[in-house]
Design a protein around this motif. Structure first.
Motif, PDB file in Angstrom:
ATOM      1  N   GLU A   1      -8.953   1.910  -9.000  1.00 24.69           N
ATOM      2  CA  GLU A   1     -10.399   1.702  -8.911  1.00 24.69           C
ATOM      3  C   GLU A   1     -11.003   2.333  -7.661  1.00 24.69           C
ATOM      4  OE1 GLU A   1     -11.449  -2.396  -9.428  1.00 24.69           O
ATOM      5  OE2 GLU A   1      -9.984  -2.676 -11.041  1.00 24.69           O
ATOM      6  N   GLY A   2     -10.329   2.136  -6.518  1.00 21.50           N
ATOM      7  CA  GLY A   2     -10.891   2.603  -5.263  1.00 21.50           C
ATOM      8  C   GLY A   2     -10.754   4.083  -5.008  1.00 21.50           C
ATOM      9  N   ILE A   3      -9.786   4.732  -5.665  1.00 26.30           N
ATOM     10  CA  ILE A   3      -9.552   6.155  -5.405  1.00 26.30           C
ATOM     11  C   ILE A   3      -9.704   6.996  -6.662  1.00 26.30           C
ATOM     12  CG2 ILE A   3      -7.880   7.865  -4.578  1.00 26.30           C
ATOM     13  CD1 ILE A   3      -6.704   5.700  -2.768  1.00 26.30           C
TER      14      ILE A   3
ATOM     15  N   LYS B   1      -1.602   8.303   2.373  1.00 29.03           N
ATOM     16  CA  LYS B   1      -2.979   7.890   2.664  1.00 29.03           C
ATOM     17  C   LYS B   1      -3.699   8.993   3.430  1.00 29.03           C
ATOM     18  CE  LYS B   1      -6.456   4.972   2.969  1.00 29.03           C
ATOM     19  NZ  LYS B   1      -7.320   5.582   3.993  1.00 29.03           N
TER      20      LYS B   1
ATOM     21  N   TYR C   1     -12.965   6.448  -8.710  1.00 24.60           N
ATOM     22  CA  TYR C   1     -14.083   6.807  -7.843  1.00 24.60           C
ATOM     23  C   TYR C   1     -14.236   8.324  -7.754  1.00 24.60           C
ATOM     24  CZ  TYR C   1     -17.117   6.781  -3.718  1.00 24.60           C
ATOM     25  OH  TYR C   1     -18.162   6.962  -2.847  1.00 24.60           O
TER      26      TYR C   1
ATOM     27  N   THR D   1      -6.192  -2.105  -7.763  1.00 23.65           N
ATOM     28  CA  THR D   1      -7.552  -2.128  -7.227  1.00 23.65           C
ATOM     29  C   THR D   1      -7.757  -0.988  -6.238  1.00 23.65           C
ATOM     30  OG1 THR D   1      -7.692  -4.531  -7.501  1.00 23.65           O
ATOM     31  CG2 THR D   1      -9.248  -3.504  -5.977  1.00 23.65           C
ATOM     32  N   ASN D   2      -6.804  -0.809  -5.352  1.00 23.21           N
ATOM     33  CA  ASN D   2      -6.917   0.219  -4.324  1.00 23.21           C
ATOM     34  C   ASN D   2      -6.789   1.619  -4.888  1.00 23.21           C
ATOM     35  OD1 ASN D   2      -6.961   1.572  -1.862  1.00 23.21           O
ATOM     36  ND2 ASN D   2      -4.827   1.137  -1.405  1.00 23.21           N
TER      37      ASN D   2
ATOM     38  N   SER E   1       0.845  -1.183   0.000  1.00 24.40           N
ATOM     39  CA  SER E   1       0.000   0.000   0.000  1.00 24.40           C
ATOM     40  C   SER E   1       0.890   1.245   0.000  1.00 24.40           C
ATOM     41  CB  SER E   1      -0.917  -0.009   1.228  1.00 24.40           C
ATOM     42  OG  SER E   1      -1.854   1.056   1.168  1.00 24.40           O
TER      43      SER E   1
END
Length: 226
Positions: free
Chosen positions: A157-159, A104, A162, A153-154, A98
């Motif tokens: 797609e996730g950030i 983050k 989105y 993915t994180n 990550s």
């Protein structure tokens, strides 16, 4: 400001490392130089050097009942830098498959409800994102494939998607450590001898080359999209 400068696209280059002499910081500077050579105006955001606090606070806590909430002055200043950028490039070491806590936390506090998401017409729509992650794993380590998938993915797609970004690329730069690291079939971490001299220079020259190719490929895709 010249006419050329006023028409230049802006790249926000975000550095997430506590040492200015790190390979991450070096890679960020090289990426910024390549983007500048391609005609971008560079906004270099060194999160540690600028003293960004990644911890969530009451001022920047999302209010799900009020997407027009006024966040802290610090968060709004960073929001404006994102709005002013055509592309965002984040350069960071990969921690536990990550991003580091400071990156983050920047996303948590700045890419906030009502700004980066929560609207039918995203404010960040059309922007492009490049994530440059430096990993200690060797290129032939079986863990790399899974690491790439997790990061995509994180982060994409996730950030990025989105939040309305039109394109997001995760570029994983393996072999970023002096000592080669890989996990064997039994799950044991194997750490080799530190490389030095000409071998070390060749290793980092190859990492520079791969980083440059990722940046140049990202710029080429930007030109096609434009």
């Amino acid at each position: 400001m010249t006419q050329h400068d006023s028409q230049a696209r802006t790249a926000l280059v975000v550095v997430a490392h506590h040492r200015t002499d790190s390979l991450t910081a070096h890679t960020a500077r090289r990426a910024a130089a390549r983007l500048e050579a391609a005609g971008y105006r560079i906004d270099l955001l060194d999160l540690h050097a600028e003293g960004f606090d990644p911890r969530m606070n009451m001022s920047d806590q999302p209010d799900w009942g009020n997407r027009e909430k006024t966040y802290s002055d610090e968060a709004h200043a960073h929001m404006q830098r994102i709005l002013d950028a055509d592309v965002v490039v984040a350069v960071f070491p990969v921690y536990w498959q990550s991003v580091p806590a400071i990156l983050k936390g920047w996303i948590d506090r700045v890419w906030n409800y009502g700004f980066a998401y929560g609207r039918s017409k995203p404010r960040l729509a059309g922007k492009r994102m490049l994530w440059l992650g430096l990993a200690g794993a060797t290129a032939d380590d079986p863990i790399v494939e899974g690491m790439q998938t997790v990061l995509e993915t994180n982060l994409s797609e996730g950030i990025a998607y989105y939040c309305g970004f039109s394109h997001s690329t995760v570029a994983l730069l393996t072999d970023a450590e002096d000592r080669p690291q890989r996990v064997d079939a039994e799950g044991n971490l194997l750490i080799g001898e530190a490389v030095a001299g000409a071998e070390r220079e060749a290793q980092y020259a190859d990492l520079d080359r791969r980083a440059r190719e990722f940046v140049e490929g990202f710029v080429a895709e930007e030109l096609v999209a434009a």
